[in-house]
Every structure is written in structure tokens, then in C-alpha cells.
Scaffold this motif. Structure first.
Motif, mmCIF file in Angstrom:
data_model
loop_
_atom_site.group_PDB
_atom_site.id
_atom_site.type_symbol
_atom_site.label_atom_id
_atom_site.label_comp_id
_atom_site.label_asym_id
_atom_site.label_seq_id
_atom_site.Cartn_x
_atom_site.Cartn_y
_atom_site.Cartn_z
ATOM 1 N N LEU A 3 -42.685 -36.415 -14.413
ATOM 2 C CA LEU A 3 -42.663 -36.064 -15.835
ATOM 3 C C LEU A 3 -42.449 -37.298 -16.714
ATOM 4 N N LEU A 4 -41.644 -38.227 -16.214
ATOM 5 C CA LEU A 4 -41.434 -39.463 -16.987
ATOM 6 C C LEU A 4 -42.751 -40.227 -17.097
ATOM 7 N N MET A 47 -32.465 -28.383 -15.981
ATOM 8 C CA MET A 47 -33.173 -28.588 -17.253
ATOM 9 C C MET A 47 -32.641 -29.827 -17.963
ATOM 10 N N ILE A 48 -31.323 -29.979 -17.967
ATOM 11 C CA ILE A 48 -30.732 -31.135 -18.659
ATOM 12 C C ILE A 48 -31.102 -32.432 -17.928
ATOM 13 N N GLU A 49 -31.084 -32.355 -16.602
ATOM 14 C CA GLU A 49 -31.437 -33.534 -15.807
ATOM 15 C C GLU A 49 -32.888 -33.957 -16.071
ATOM 16 N N LEU A 50 -33.789 -32.965 -16.115
ATOM 17 C CA LEU A 50 -35.204 -33.271 -16.371
ATOM 18 C C LEU A 50 -35.386 -33.842 -17.774
ATOM 19 N N ASP A 65 -42.917 -39.652 -32.523
ATOM 20 C CA ASP A 65 -43.716 -38.750 -33.368
ATOM 21 C C ASP A 65 -44.320 -37.617 -32.543
ATOM 22 N N VAL A 66 -44.474 -37.809 -31.242
ATOM 23 C CA VAL A 66 -44.976 -36.721 -30.400
ATOM 24 C C VAL A 66 -43.805 -36.100 -29.653
ATOM 25 N N LYS A 67 -43.731 -34.785 -29.711
ATOM 26 C CA LYS A 67 -42.653 -34.059 -29.024
ATOM 27 C C LYS A 67 -43.207 -33.582 -27.682
ATOM 28 N N ILE A 68 -42.532 -33.942 -26.616
ATOM 29 C CA ILE A 68 -43.062 -33.615 -25.288
ATOM 30 C C ILE A 68 -42.258 -32.492 -24.662
#
Ligand code: 9WY
Ligand code: RBF
Length: 454
Positions: free
Chosen positions: A253-254, A376-379, A273-276
Motif C-alpha cells: 500500500l505504501l 487499520m491504524i497500522e496500515l 492534495d490527493v486523499k488515498i
């Protein structure tokens, strides 16, 4: 202080989605996807829970294996029938007051002039809560048959999409200025100086004259994008404001999020500016064992025929025609390239097994509420994500489980952005702009006549 995540609900206006078939599960209510009650209930549930938006995927065409639609598609409700996502959003406007409403629309198959009017109408009636997921349609081979238009190759579809954007920016940003409507019974209805002709003469589209709708609160709806191929990412970095990526490890994902932020930078935009947002599925149990048992029920609902037919729908490839030890790297598609690329180190046999129970969608995290919240927080921290698009395996039961058991933990940890106190446009809420309009660094805002650029 934890990062404050954004949340969307991934839904689909058909019985099944993502290439799986869970409609027979006793807790599945989406087999009633063609009832307004299903959508009302879903929209209210996620608005009350504090989700930022409801997202409706869309596809055209049907699965084709060896020249025809396999009977399994009707038996399991795999690809068809479906409803029009934009019309569902229209019905949900009066049911909601803060929730963003996002529909998928195809640049291959829609006509830009009428599509621009449909989106502007929704944005006007919702007070600026609309988003558009721009897709070039990855299920195109049979889709074009229905429309009677020529098939366009994968990368050329993105060239065409870029031109589609030029036309709709002209209609949304240039044709009618903000404040054009005066509605003064003693004066004039609209100021003629604020109504402009547009002209577009391109390779794929022509459009000349006046826009059919006046400027909506956001002008351009919030632009979502999910293309994961190289051409898709390039397009996303230029036009996308919120980008969906599939699920995966922190490292995978990174890789995706930094590649997309690089593309944004190449287009003169800030990396932020881009929300992923990553697609995310969860099977929640009070113990790990219960969660595993629940997941087994989902996996048991699948069969190899479903896998073959749905993989063919997304890629045009008939996996049953290959030897199981064929490396996936030998296969290629002009349809959804993501669905071949993500298995680059696998064989055909692996995919037939792996596709089981999640299809194109997110592989579920199976565990207790704490384990899921931790993951979720880790990701989000490790992969530089702005949020998640929750994709229910059993709609709506998986969403209810998530809201009841996982969301309170995330909220306790301060990991969820608070609900806006006043109704806000989707762009202000999700992208963080100071007005409902496109950011000045976004290519679309260069079409605005009223904007003085420095
Ligand atoms: C969707 C998520 O080939 P690409 O990967 O660039 O072929 C064009 C395009 O349809 C595909 O892009 C396809 O992967 C895009 N796509 C999605 C991709 C991802 C990663 C999370 C959701 C997507 N949702 N294409 C859709 C969708 O609803 N409809 C669609 O046509
Ligand atoms: N739809 C596509 O047409 N092609 C894709 O490659 C694709 N990938 C997806 C990946 C994920 C992680 C998710 C959650 C959805 C994806 N979709 C894709 C959307 C698909 O599941 C959607 O339901 C159908 O396209 C519309 O019926």
C-alpha cells in the motif's frame, strides 16, 4: 495523537459484487438491492455512524466465457441485473443531510454533455455533497456490445478519459459563473455576462454552445478515481482528489500511495492534495475462532464456476482454459489490468484458489474488534493512507458489525475524523478545501473564468 481517518462505504447496486456470490447467506439483505428500503437503511446507518460518504461502484457488460454468458451468472446473480447508481443517489438526497454521495460513471460509455448535467443536478439538489468515481470501465468487452460502440484499448481509454474531463470541466467550471442566477423578479433571472459559450473539438468528443445546468455548489463534483494500472495512476495524479487503492500489506500500500502522490506532484499539486483510501473488508468475531468460523461461511458460499465467470468479467480471461501451473505473468488484458498485475508472482491455480471469497475486492481482515482496529491504524500509519473504503463481505451485516464493534474502538483512540457540526460540501469535508470549489492547484480550476490566477 492518532491520525484522523476518513471512512466511506463501498456498495454496489446489484445482488453481489467484487466477483463473489454471498447473496444466499442468511444475513445478506443486498439480494434486495432493487428496493429503496435497502438503500435508505444503508445510507442512514452510515450517516449516523459518522461515515464521510457512501460510494456506489458500477460496471457495464456481462461475463463472457468462450463466447457466451455462462448460466452460473444468472443462477448466482453475478454480473446482472443492477440499478443506475446516480438515480439511487438522487433518491438518497432527502434521506441524508451530511453524508457524501458518490457514484461511479464511465468515460468510455457516457456522453459528457448529458453526464455533466446529471452530476450537476445531483450536486445542486444535495447542496454540494456529490462525488464522481471516474472509471474507464474495466468490464468493457461486452459493455461496448450493448452500446454498439467500438472497443477502445486500455491505455487509449485513459487518453479518452482525459479528453472527457476537458469537456466536463468546460461545462462545470467555465459555462456558468458562480452567482449567474439572480432570480430577481423586478430585474433579471440570470446575468448574461456570467453565461458563456464553450467550445470543444477533440479526437473523441465535440461540444459547442451553452451548458444545460448552471454552476452547482461544488462546480465539479469531488473526483474519485481507482485505476491502479500505470495509465490509471497517471490519470489519478492529474485529476483525482480521492484515490482508491486495493487492499494489501503495509509495503504494497505504501508503494501505491507514494506512486500516486508522485504523480500528483508531477502535476503541480501537493502530495497531500490527493486523499488515498484503501479498500478494506473485515470479518469481526468476539473471538478469533468465531471470526474464522464466520469467514469460512463466506468462503463456503463460493464455487469454482463463480470464480471462472467473474474473473472473465473483469479481465476477459478464461482461467479454466489454462493449465493450473501457468504463471500469471504470461497473461495480459485490455480490461482491468489491476486484476492481472496483483497476481504477478502467482499461477493460474493460485488465483482460482485465492479469488475464492473476495474476488476483485479486499481480502478481509479476520479477527476480534481490537485486532481489526489495530490493523487499520497500522496500515494507515505505515502506508500513508488518509482513510478506508469499507467493503462489506455480507451486506449489510458486515457493515453493522463494523459499526457496532470496531468503530467505537477507533473513535476511542481518536482515529476517526469528527462529524462536521454544520452541513458542509463533500469537498470541504473530505479533501479539506476552504470552499466547496476545486483547489486552485487542480487542473479543473484553470477553466474557471471568474478565478483570477496569480
Ligand atoms: C473500477 C477499486 O485498469 P485499471 O486498473 O487502471 O480498466 C479501467 C478500469 O475500469 C480499471 O482500472 C479498474 O480497476 C478500476 N476500478 C476499480 C479499481 C479499484 C482498485 C478499489 C475499485 C474500482 N472500482 N472500474 C471500479 C468500478 O466500480 N468500476 C470500474 O469500471
Ligand atoms: N471493478 C472493475 O471493473 N475492475 C476492477 O479491477 C475492480 N477492482 C476492484 C478492487 C477492489 C479492492 C474493490 C473493492 C472493487 C473493485 N472493483 C473493480 C469494483 C467491483 O467490485 C464492482 O463491484 C464492479 O465493478 C461493479 O459491479
Amino acid at each position: 495523537m492518532a491520525k484522523q481517518l476518513r471512512l466511506g462505504l463501498f456498495e454496489n447496486a446489484q445482488a453481489n459484487d467484487s466477483g463473489t456470490a454471498t447473496w444466499r447467506h442468511p444475513d445478506n439483505k443486498r439480494y434486495l438491492f432493487d428496493s429503496l428500503d435497502y438503500w435508505r437503511g444503508t445510507a442512514r446507518m452510515v450517516e449516523d455512524a459518522g461515515f464521510d460518504f457512501l460510494f456506489l461502484a458500477d460496471a457495464w457488460g456481462w461475463a463472457d466465457v468462450a463466447g457466451d454468458r455462462p448460466e452460473i451468472c444468472s443462477v448466482e446473480g453475478l454480473d446482472l441485473p443492477r440499478l443506475d447508481p446516480a438515480i439511487i443517489l438522487g433518491a438518497l438526497i432527502p434521506e441524508t443531510s451530511r453524508l457524501g454521495l458518490v457514484a461511479t460513471g464511465s468515460t468510455l460509455l457516457e456522453a459528457p454533455y448529458s453526464f455533466a448535467r446529471r452530476m450537476a443536478t445531483l450536486d445542486i439538489l444535495s447542496g454540494g455533497r456529490i462525488g464522481w468515481n471516474v472509471v474507464t470501465t474495466g468490464t468493457a468487452d461486452t459493455a461496448v456490445q450493448g452500446f454498439g460502440v467500438p472497443m477502445v484499448g486500455h491505455d487509449e481509454r485513459y487518453v479518452m478519459a482525459d479528453e472527457f474531463m476537458q469537456v466536463v470541466y468546460k461545462l462545470w467550471e467555465e459555462a456558468w459563473e458562480e452567482g449567474a442566477l439572480e432570480r430577481d423578479k423586478d430585474g433579471r433571472f440570470a446575468d448574461p455576462a456570467k453565461v458563456h459559450r464553450i467550445a470543444h473539438e477533440g479526437t473523441y468528443f465535440r461540444s459547442h454552445g451553452y451548458g444545460n445546468t448552471s454552476r452547482s455548489p461544488q462546480g465539479t463534483p469531488v473526483l474519485f478515481q481507482a485505476g491502479a494500472s500505470p495509465a490509471g495512476r497517471e490519470f489519478g495524479g492529474k485529476h483525482g482528489e480521492a484515490i482508491f487503492v486495493g487492499s494489501g500489506s503495509v509495503e504494497q500500500l505504501l508503494g501505491h500511495s507514494s506512486a500516486i502522490r508522485d504523480e500528483a506532484e508531477k502535476n503541480g499539486r501537493a502530495r497531500t492534495d490527493v486523499k488515498i483510501m484503501s479498500a478494506f473488508a473485515a470479518v469481526v468475531g468476539s473471538t478469533e475462532e468465531e471470526a474464522r468460523r464466520k469467514y469460512a461461511e463466506v468462503a463456503d458460499a463460493q464455487n469454482p464456476e463463480v470464480t471462472v465467470a467473474s474473473y472473465a468479467w473483469f479481465t476477459g480471461l478464461d482461467l479454466s482454459a489454462y493449465a493450473p501451473d501457468t504463471p500469471m505473468s504470461e497473461l495480459s488484458t485490455e480490461l482491468s489490468q489491476t486484476q492481472v498485475a496483483r497476481f504477478a508472482d502467482k499461477t493460474v491455480g493460485d488465483v482460482l484458489g485465492d479469488w475464492h471469497a473476495h474476488g476483485v475486492g479486499a481480502r478481509p481482515i479476520v479477527g476480534t474488534p481490537e485486532q481489526i482496529a489495530d490493523r487499520m491504524i497500522e496500515l494507515a500509519d505505515g502506508a500513508d493512507l488518509d482513510g478506508f473504503l469499507f467493503a462489506p463481505t455480507i451486506p449489510p451485516a458486515s457493515t453493522e458489525d463494523f459499526i457496532e464493534h470496531v468503530l467505537p474502538i477507533l473513535k476511542d483512540r481518536g482515529a476517526i475524523a469528527p462529524q462536521p457540526e454544520q452541513p458542509q460540501s463533500l469537498r470541504e469535508r473530505l479533501i479539506g478545501t476552504s470552499t466547496p470549489a476545486l483547489a486552485e492547484t487542480h487542473i479543473g480550476s484553470s477553466y474557471r473564468k471568474s478565478l483570477t490566477r496569480v
